[in-house]
Design a protein around this motif. Structure first.
Motif, PDB file in Angstrom:
ATOM      1  N   VAL A   1      37.564  33.152  42.654  1.00 37.35           N
ATOM      2  CA  VAL A   1      37.867  31.998  43.424  1.00 37.35           C
ATOM      3  C   VAL A   1      36.596  31.288  43.806  1.00 37.35           C
TER       4      VAL A   1
ATOM      5  N   PHE B   1      37.339  35.833  26.157  1.00 29.95           N
ATOM      6  CA  PHE B   1      37.535  34.287  26.563  1.00 29.95           C
ATOM      7  C   PHE B   1      36.579  33.645  26.294  1.00 29.95           C
TER       8      PHE B   1
ATOM      9  N   TYR C   1      35.403  44.044  32.621  1.00 24.49           N
ATOM     10  CA  TYR C   1      34.968  42.711  32.772  1.00 24.49           C
ATOM     11  C   TYR C   1      34.449  41.988  31.749  1.00 24.49           C
TER      12      TYR C   1
ATOM     13  N   ILE D   1      33.515  32.392  42.352  1.00 23.61           N
ATOM     14  CA  ILE D   1      32.746  32.105  41.112  1.00 23.61           C
ATOM     15  C   ILE D   1      33.275  30.935  40.533  1.00 23.61           C
ATOM     16  N   GLY D   2      34.517  30.861  40.271  1.00 24.75           N
ATOM     17  CA  GLY D   2      35.201  29.536  39.794  1.00 24.75           C
ATOM     18  C   GLY D   2      35.243  29.564  37.998  1.00 24.75           C
ATOM     19  N   ARG D   3      34.786  30.876  37.550  1.00 26.68           N
ATOM     20  CA  ARG D   3      34.776  31.079  36.169  1.00 26.68           C
ATOM     21  C   ARG D   3      35.741  32.140  35.813  1.00 26.68           C
ATOM     22  N   PHE D   4      36.666  32.174  34.998  1.00 29.20           N
ATOM     23  CA  PHE D   4      37.314  33.406  34.284  1.00 29.20           C
ATOM     24  C   PHE D   4      38.520  33.699  35.811  1.00 29.20           C
ATOM     25  N   ILE D   5      38.806  32.780  36.617  1.00 27.24           N
ATOM     26  CA  ILE D   5      39.894  33.227  37.552  1.00 27.24           C
ATOM     27  C   ILE D   5      40.666  33.965  37.429  1.00 27.24           C
ATOM     28  N   GLY D   6      40.838  35.291  37.986  1.00 30.45           N
ATOM     29  CA  GLY D   6      41.805  36.221  37.538  1.00 30.45           C
ATOM     30  C   GLY D   6      41.408  37.601  36.848  1.00 30.45           C
ATOM     31  N   LEU D   7      40.314  37.302  36.504  1.00 33.26           N
ATOM     32  CA  LEU D   7      39.748  38.540  35.538  1.00 33.26           C
ATOM     33  C   LEU D   7      39.239  39.552  36.522  1.00 33.26           C
ATOM     34  N   TYR D   8      38.489  39.458  37.528  1.00 30.30           N
ATOM     35  CA  TYR D   8      38.061  40.333  38.463  1.00 30.30           C
ATOM     36  C   TYR D   8      39.348  40.870  39.196  1.00 30.30           C
ATOM     37  N   ALA D   9      40.100  39.973  39.294  1.00 31.70           N
ATOM     38  CA  ALA D   9      41.299  40.341  39.929  1.00 31.70           C
ATOM     39  C   ALA D   9      42.239  41.485  39.636  1.00 31.70           C
TER      40      ALA D   9
END
Lengths: 170, 275
Positions: A63, A120, A113, A65-73
């Motif tokens: 959140v 994507f 990652y 970073i605001g890019r690829f939200i969910g990828l780090y999660a």
């Protein structure tokens, strides 16, 4: 109480990781502090708790970073579960085991990652510089993991103790 | 309750994965505006970042002071020599300035309006090694909006990509998603400056014309063709030129003038009010 404690650790960890100057840099790379915390807590918690810790620490980072939200999660969740299962099968009190778990987890986490980001549409090449960065970060995380394990274990025990105390006293 | 959740864990995991893949896909392209939740999270985190920045700044200052104290004598000799050089340069520049003023008057040159600049402190950086962004302590309440240019006195830094009430995120020119119009100062040839070099300290200049000529030592400045950066702001210096596509094209490696590792304060270029 434990949940609040872990949430505070995540917030402070992320604030420290992103604070101003690049801070602790070795061979041009900085440690992945949130992944390091995830892997260390994965060694201390049950796989379910480790998964939750990994998921939320990754999500907070996403959140921000605001890019690829969910990828780090997803990546951190996966790494936390893997680290928790590996730590159960080996003698994690041995510093070499801890070093290898953190090193391996960081290495695999970064690769997952980058592969996810590339699938994507993220531009990036798998050059020697990329690998140097991945390996440098992994080694740095491994070393920091060895150093931080004991203080985090003490903190974890303290949180468990306070939690138990609150439960018993109502 | 927990047992019921555990019984449904497989469908829940599937739903979670589907939702996450959806959000990853949705956020994989640049967005003009971030969601309220993201803005709120950044505003919550910014005081913590500010505190850590201050603590780190204090320790860095002590280390710098110690190192400076150690080398003060040698520095003094070097600085005296530099002072003499600069005095000569100032004298020369004064002559140029007088000549320039005279030429402007002679050509009835219409001077460009100065841009309003907003000073902002860098309070955050990207948490991972794979994004080149910074967070600054000025946001929507200070009049900052997406698309504004960010510079320092050394050169251009990047572009504001999104804002919260109190903070703004700046995409650095060294990021893989960044592309800036540049101009070779010596020849006036147009080039495209791209980031994405994995050492995160250099840029690539690609020619926009067939006859573009670049050599080592050339200075690249902003072209001013886009509406983001004002014209003639320094970007960097060419340090190497590599042949591409069977010697039909080339890519020049540009070392930026801005030291991205040591950014503390930046200037946000505010839009000029229309006359």
């Amino acid at each position: 109480m434990r949940t609040i404690g872990y949430a505070l650790i995540m917030v402070l960890g992320l604030a420290f990781q992103t604070a101003g100057s690049p801070g602790f840099v070795l061979f041009g790379t900085k440690p992945e502090l949130m992944l390091l915390l995830t892997l260390l807590f994965a060694m201390l918690l049950e796989p379910g708790g480790a998964a939750c810790f990994g998921f939320f620490s990754g999500l907070l980072q996403d959140v921000l970073i605001g890019r690829f939200i969910g990828l780090y999660a997803m990546t951190y969740l996966l790494m936390a579960v893997l680290a928790a299962f590996v730590a159960k099968r080996f003698y994690k009190e041995n510093f070499l085991v801890r070093f290898l778990i953190v090193l391996g987890g960081t290495l695999l986490g970064q690769i997952v990652y980058l592969l996810g980001a590339a699938s994507f549409g993220s531009a990036g090449s798998w050059s020697w510089v990329t690998w140097r960065s991945i390996l440098g970060t992994s080694a740095l995380n491994g070393l920091l993991g060895v150093l931080l394990y004991r203080p985090l274990l003490a903190l974890h025990k303290r949180l468990v103790y306070i939690d138990e105390l609150l439960k018993r006293t109502g | 309750m927990l047992e019921r959740l555990l019984r449904w864990r497989i469908p829940l995991i599937i739903v979670l994965i589907v939702v996450l893949v959806g959000t990853i896909h949705y956020t994989s392209v640049p967005r003009g505006q971030i969601s309220k939740a993201e803005a709120l999270w950044r505003d919550i985190l910014s005081p913590f970042q500010w505190v850590f920045r201050r603590i780190e700044g204090f320790f860095q200052k002590q280390i710098t002071e110690f190192n400076r104290w150690r080398s003060v004598k040698e520095r003094n000799v070097v600085l005296e020599a530099r002072l003499l050089e600069l005095e000569a340069e100032v004298f020369e520049l004064r002559n140029y300035r007088r000549e320039n003023e005279w030429l402007r008057e002679a050509l009835d040159f219409r001077d460009e309006r100065e841009h309003d600049l907003l000073v902002a402190e860098v309070i955050g950086r990207s948490p991972s090694n794979w994004e080149s962004v910074i967070t600054v302590n000025k946001g929507q309440v200070h009049g900052v909006a997406s698309g504004m240019a960010v510079v320092t006195n050394a050169g251009i830094v990047g572009t504001v990509i999104n804002t919260s009430s109190l903070t703004s995120t700046v995409l650095l020119i060294v990021d893989a998603q960044s592309a800036t119009g540049g101009l070779v100062q010596s020849s006036g040839d147009l080039v495209l400056i791209e980031g994405g070099q994995m050492d995160q300290g250099s840029l690539v200049a690609k020619p926009l014309g067939r006859d573009t000529f670049v050599e080592v030592g050339d200075v690249i400045v902003t072209s001013g063709l886009s509406r983001i950066y004002p014209k003639n702001l320094p970007i960097g210096e060419v340090v190497a030129v590599e042949s591409r596509q069977y010697d039909l094209s080339f890519a020049a490696i540009v070392k930026p003038f801005v030291d991205f590792a040591r950014l503390e304060y930046v200037l946000i270029v505010m839009p000029q009010e229309e006359l």
